[in-house]
Each structure stands twice: as C-alpha cells, then as structure tokens.
Enzyme design. Structure first.
Site, mmCIF file in Angstrom:
data_model
loop_
_atom_site.group_PDB
_atom_site.id
_atom_site.type_symbol
_atom_site.label_atom_id
_atom_site.label_comp_id
_atom_site.label_asym_id
_atom_site.label_seq_id
_atom_site.Cartn_x
_atom_site.Cartn_y
_atom_site.Cartn_z
ATOM 1 N N GLY A 1 -3.975 -4.314 -4.378
ATOM 2 C CA GLY A 1 -4.988 -3.301 -4.703
ATOM 3 C C GLY A 1 -4.245 -2.055 -5.140
ATOM 4 N N HIS A 2 -3.896 -1.974 -6.409
ATOM 5 C CA HIS A 2 -3.108 -0.842 -6.890
ATOM 6 C C HIS A 2 -4.047 0.266 -7.364
ATOM 7 C CE1 HIS A 2 0.588 -3.670 -7.546
ATOM 8 N NE2 HIS A 2 0.228 -3.524 -6.291
ATOM 9 N N THR A 3 -3.982 1.389 -6.659
ATOM 10 C CA THR A 3 -4.935 2.471 -6.919
ATOM 11 C C THR A 3 -4.337 3.512 -7.856
ATOM 12 O OG1 THR A 3 -5.750 2.127 -4.692
ATOM 13 C CG2 THR A 3 -6.415 4.168 -5.760
ATOM 14 N N ARG B 1 -5.983 0.580 8.021
ATOM 15 C CA ARG B 1 -4.543 0.313 8.096
ATOM 16 C C ARG B 1 -4.018 0.950 9.377
ATOM 17 N NH1 ARG B 1 -3.931 2.599 2.016
ATOM 18 N NH2 ARG B 1 -4.686 0.767 0.914
ATOM 19 N N ARG C 1 3.887 -28.611 -6.261
ATOM 20 C CA ARG C 1 3.942 -29.108 -7.649
ATOM 21 C C ARG C 1 2.655 -29.796 -8.082
ATOM 22 N NH1 ARG C 1 9.211 -32.084 -5.777
ATOM 23 N NH2 ARG C 1 7.716 -32.373 -4.111
ATOM 24 N N THR D 1 -5.928 -11.524 3.377
ATOM 25 C CA THR D 1 -6.997 -10.900 2.586
ATOM 26 C C THR D 1 -8.125 -11.914 2.303
ATOM 27 O OG1 THR D 1 -5.855 -11.506 0.553
ATOM 28 C CG2 THR D 1 -5.383 -9.313 1.460
ATOM 29 N N GLN E 1 2.421 -6.108 -2.989
ATOM 30 C CA GLN E 1 2.725 -6.167 -1.544
ATOM 31 C C GLN E 1 4.034 -5.414 -1.243
ATOM 32 O OE1 GLN E 1 1.709 -9.511 -3.015
ATOM 33 N NE2 GLN E 1 -0.266 -8.586 -2.732
ATOM 34 N N ASP F 1 0.816 -1.229 0.000
ATOM 35 C CA ASP F 1 0.000 0.000 0.000
ATOM 36 C C ASP F 1 0.841 1.266 0.000
ATOM 37 O OD1 ASP F 1 -2.249 -1.718 0.257
ATOM 38 O OD2 ASP F 1 -1.904 -1.800 2.413
ATOM 39 N N LYS G 1 2.482 1.985 -5.181
ATOM 40 C CA LYS G 1 3.212 1.432 -6.334
ATOM 41 C C LYS G 1 2.432 1.647 -7.624
ATOM 42 C CE LYS G 1 3.296 -2.607 -4.326
ATOM 43 N NZ LYS G 1 2.935 -2.255 -2.960
HETATM 44 P P1 IMP Z 1 -2.374 -12.802 2.071
HETATM 45 O O1 IMP Z 1 -1.398 -12.224 1.090
HETATM 46 O O2 IMP Z 1 -3.822 -12.569 1.686
HETATM 47 O O3 IMP Z 1 -2.099 -14.216 2.409
HETATM 48 O O4 IMP Z 1 -2.202 -11.983 3.448
HETATM 49 C C1 IMP Z 1 -1.034 -12.096 4.239
HETATM 50 C C2 IMP Z 1 -0.640 -10.745 4.838
HETATM 51 O O5 IMP Z 1 -0.245 -9.861 3.791
HETATM 52 C C3 IMP Z 1 -1.776 -10.029 5.576
HETATM 53 O O6 IMP Z 1 -1.236 -9.266 6.638
HETATM 54 C C4 IMP Z 1 -2.331 -9.086 4.510
HETATM 55 O O7 IMP Z 1 -2.995 -7.977 5.070
HETATM 56 C C5 IMP Z 1 -1.037 -8.683 3.827
HETATM 57 N N1 IMP Z 1 -1.236 -8.247 2.443
HETATM 58 C C6 IMP Z 1 -1.472 -9.015 1.358
HETATM 59 N N2 IMP Z 1 -1.568 -8.268 0.259
HETATM 60 C C7 IMP Z 1 -1.374 -6.997 0.649
HETATM 61 C C8 IMP Z 1 -1.317 -5.753 -0.075
HETATM 62 O O8 IMP Z 1 -1.444 -5.677 -1.297
HETATM 63 N N3 IMP Z 1 -1.108 -4.642 0.692
HETATM 64 C C9 IMP Z 1 -0.907 -4.706 2.032
HETATM 65 N N4 IMP Z 1 -0.936 -5.834 2.725
HETATM 66 C C10 IMP Z 1 -1.168 -6.971 2.035
#
Ligand code: IMP
Length: 402
Positions: free
Chosen positions: A41-43, A299, A138, A124, A220, A13, A16
């Site tokens: 979630g790229h805004t 957040r 695999r 998420t 991420q 967040d 990017k």
């Molecule tokens: P997952 O990627 O859904 O398995 O989540 C694992 C951790 O990564 C959690 O703390 C999510 O909130 C965090 N996370 C996953 N994708 C994002 C992102 O795009 N932005 C911020 N945090 C993320």
C-alpha cells in the site's frame, strides 16, 4: 550505470511510495516493481494534496512519461491491476511470468489464518502466500497464460493442480469457484491485460544497456523478507536488493536506498523488541496515522531500533538511508528514545521539538534533537542519510545534494 533501488528497511510501511515518487519526478525513467503484489500500500500525496494509495503497479504511474513495469516474480491480482490502470498517467507493462492470484488463493489464505486462531500470521489475506507457493511449485497461472482459454485450462489441470487445491479448500470447509468459473473469470481480464504482457526482463536489460534511468521499487520490508524475516511472521517474497538480482538478473546498482521511519511500526504478528508502552503507542499511532493502507489495521509502534536497522542494511544491500516521519516523532514526544543496543538493552533519550519542520530546507537547520537522531543513525548503521522526510507532501523531503 543509473540503476537505483528503493527498499523497505523495517517491517514495511516506511514511506517507500513517497521516496519513489520523489525520485521518479526528477527524471525520465523506468520504474519497476519486483516483489509482492496487492499486499502493498504505497501512499503518495500529489501536488494538489490528494492522497493516492498504489498497491500493485509502480508509483511511477502517477507521473507522465514513465515506463512502469510489473516484474516476473510478482503475484498479481487482476482486479487491482485493472483498477490502477484507470489512474495510470504513463505506460504500464506486465511480465509474462508474473503469477496471477486466483480467488482460491485468497480463500486459502483466509482459511489458514482462521484455522491458526491466536497464532495467526496476520496476513493481508490477499492470497499472497498461497500464490507464491504455486509459483515456486512451478504450476502457477502466469499472465502469459491469458493468451488463450486453452493455455489457462492446460496450466490449471496439469497434474490435477486445480483439483488438488479444491480438495485442500474442502478440508478447510471453504467453498471455492469451480475450474470453469475460474477460467471464465480469468478470461474476463484478457482484453485489458494481455496486450500489456511482455518479456520485461529483456526490456529492463535493454534500458540498462542504453544507460536509461531504472528505478526498482521494493515492497514490504527487509524485516519481513521471506528469507531474513522470522518464520512465520514474514511475507513470501524477497524484499531487499537481492530480490532485484534474483528476478531481473540485474546486479550492478548505483545505489540502494533503504527507507525507514524515525520509529518502527509493524502490522500482523511477530516480535517487536522496542515496542512502545500502550500509552505511547496510542499517541504515536494517532499522530502518525499509523493504520494499514491496505488492511485498515492498527500498526504497532516501536522506538527506532538501530541494531536491527543496521542488520537490515547489511542483508538488504542498502548503501544509503532515507529517514521518514521525523516531524511526527519529534512533535509527539517531549522526549523520545532510540535503541542503540540489545543484550544489554540500551537506549538514548533525545529531546523532541514543538516547531513545524516541513519548510526547513537544510539538515543543518533542523532542531537539535533531529540532528542528534540523524547523526546517531549514520554512526550506528554506517550508512549516510540522504533523505529526510519532514512532512506528508511530495516536497517535504530534505535531499542531500550529490
Ligand atoms: P502477506 O504478505 O499478506 O502474506 O502477509 C504476511 C505478513 O506481512 C503480515 O504480517 C502482513 O501484515 C505483512 N505485510 C505484507 N505486506 C505488507 C506491507 O506492505 N506493509 C507492511 N506489512 C506487510
């Protein structure tokens, strides 16, 4: 060689999407996502002020004349791809190796989180972790398997894979679609997705050989990288430039841009050493709209942590930085803090500013507090700041001239 990489240098967040969008608007290029899936979630705010959130396809889809690639080490939710293809203005290709997130992966993600109670990761719930498990085991269903019902059946039944997953779901008291239902669901995407399936590793290498501009878009952030993050509060994929090397076999980059905010935010569980007080957190969250683009969760907000940022730059291969949301930080607090050391904890206090900075064209003309912060980022991380986010619009970036 004009290969650039954009990575998240904090917990995700960081903005990017806006950086990729800005770089992609300059040149004809190939824009490539290499990690994660629909958890991102790229805004992006377009020229008309309209907001777009792209979760899975590269941000280049919002421009004409790009080639957009979904890489081999991604986990793909077909519903999200189909929805995003509808808004794509340029070509999209999907790697045949990319894994498909099945409905049972999402159910498993949710069931496991529920069984953790207060100790939940805060995922998420998009099925990312369980799908990556199957990828490294695999046995995942890959986009290439959409070729035929027989291919799908073969991969889902090999070693009684699907049955084994169903028994785990029963253990969690979750009901999942049957094998036949899953195959029928997968086949419903065949006509939309299979014609876009390619060997994108070959396409990227060909583009590199031809000296075409290639921009890798990370999802991420390095703080939640599968290797460098803190177990279990991490995502399941490599978020730094190493992820590009491992998934595409591309090793030579012109630059790796680490994107960070002028403060930190984190969704989900896990440590946040420079967390703000509840009052400061609320103020910044409201001023900066710090609510998850994908999950709608609040957040948590923190002061900029420079030792952590330096470490992220080191392990993520970052060569230069973009610092976003400087406007938000400076406007919200008459005085804000920046962490410059842990053990002992050390902060520098910097004066905020009241003026609007989005129309300021040069770093030298920014308010004193902003310049002090940027100088501190450079001296502490050893990386130059090449971009400064001064507002939400596409044009609200001060780029350092080459
Ligand atoms: P997952 O990627 O859904 O398995 O989540 C694992 C951790 O990564 C959690 O703390 C999510 O909130 C965090 N996370 C996953 N994708 C994002 C992102 O795009 N932005 C911020 N945090 C993320």
């Amino acid at each position: 060689m004009p290969v650039q990489v954009v990575v998240g240098a904090q917990w995700g967040d960081e903005g990017k999407g806006k950086t990729v969008d800005s770089l992609a608007s300059k040149e004809r290029m190939m824009v490539v996502r290499y990690n994660g899936g629909g958890n991102a979630g790229h805004t992006i705010h377009d020229d008309y002020g309209q907001k777009h959130v792209v979760r899975l396809l590269p941000c280049g889809i919002l421009h004409h004349g790009k080639t957009n690639i979904v890489g081999p080490y991604m986990v793909c939710d077909p519903d999200v791809i189909v929805a995003e293809l509808k808004i794509a203005k340029s070509d999209v290709f999907l790697d045949h190796r990319a894994a498909i997130v099945l409905p049972m992966h999402k159910l498993l993600d949710g069931a496991r989180e529920a069984s953790c109670g207060d100790g939940a990761i805060g995922t998420t719930k998009r099925g990312i972790g369980p799908c990556y498990e199957d990828l490294v085991a695999r046995r995942a269903v890959r986009l290439g398997h959409l070729r035929s019902e027989d291919d799908l059946k073969a991969v889902l039944t090999k070693g009684r894979y699907y049955q084994e997953r169903l028994s785990t779901l029963r253990f969690h008291k979750a009901k999942a679609p049957s094998l036949d239902q899953t195959i029928a669901w997968l086949m419903s995407f065949r006509d939309a997705l299979y014609p876009l399936v390619r060997d994108t590793v070959e396409m990227v290498h060909e583009a590199v050989r031809r000296d075409q501009h290639v921009l890798f878009e990370g999802a991420q952030g390095i703080e939640i990288d599968v290797n460098f993050g803190e177990q279990p509060y991490q995502t399941s994929s490599p978020c730094g430039a190493g992820g590009v090397a491992m998934s595409f076999g591309v090793f030579n980059f012109k630059r790796v841009i680490g994107v960070a905010k002028a403060y930190g935010t984190r969704v989900g569980g896990g440590e946040l050493p420079t967390a703000m007080s509840t009052k400061e957190d609320k103020r910044l969250r409201e001023a900066g709209s710090e609510v998850g683009a994908t999950t709608g969760r609040n957040r948590r907000c923190a002061w900029l942590d420079l030792p952590r940022l330096k470490r992220a730059c080191d392990v993520g291969g970052v060569t230069e930085l973009v610092i976003n949301k400087l406007d938000v930080l400076g406007k919200t607090f008459p005085e804000f803090r920046v962490c410059v050391g842990h053990a002992p904890e050390e902060y520098v206090s910097i004066a905020g500013w009241k003026q609007e900075i989005s129309s300021i064209p040069m770093r030298e003309r920014l308010p004193t507090g902003a310049r002090i912060l940027l100088d501190l980022v450079e001296s502490q991380t050893g990386r130059p700041v090449v971009g400064i986010g001064t507002g939400p619009r596409r044009q609200d970036v001060i780029w350092k001239r080459d």
